[in-house]
Write a protein that holds these residues in place. Structure first.
Motif: not given
Length: 97
Positions: A81-89, A91-97
């Motif tokens: 579980i993670w909180e999506p990155v806000r303000g990401a491009l 396709g990136q909002a849902e992927r922790p790298l």
């Protein structure tokens, strides 16, 4: 949202493991929700549980968390579980790298 997930962490995401296996309901849910209250940016929660936590998915989605569930060979489930990155491009909002 059962979001796409990349296991490559690149040292950017800190992961906390919470094993709630063997606990009677509602204790696993209580512990997961408590742990989410302490989840910060760039942190993931990895929940190990004996059964797939279907009620948890709606709570996560309602509160803006992304998640990925994997059935393990030992018949347990691993829910990241993670909180999506806000303000990401896109396709990136849902992927922790």
């Amino acid at each position: 949202m059962n979001a796409p997930y990349d296991d490559a962490n690149n040292g950017e995401w800190e992961e906390t493991i919470l094993d709630v296996g063997g606990l009677a309901p509602p204790e696993p849910m209580v512990r997961v929700l408590d742990a989410l209250d302490h989840l910060g940016p760039q942190q993931r929660l990895c929940v190990l549980i004996d059964r797939e936590p279907h009620p948890l998915y709606g709570i996560l989605e309602k509160n803006g968390y992304a998640h990925r569930t994997t059935a393990r060979a030992d018949y347990r489930y691993e829910v990241r579980i993670w909180e999506p990155v806000r303000g990401a491009l896109p396709g990136q909002a849902e992927r922790p790298l």
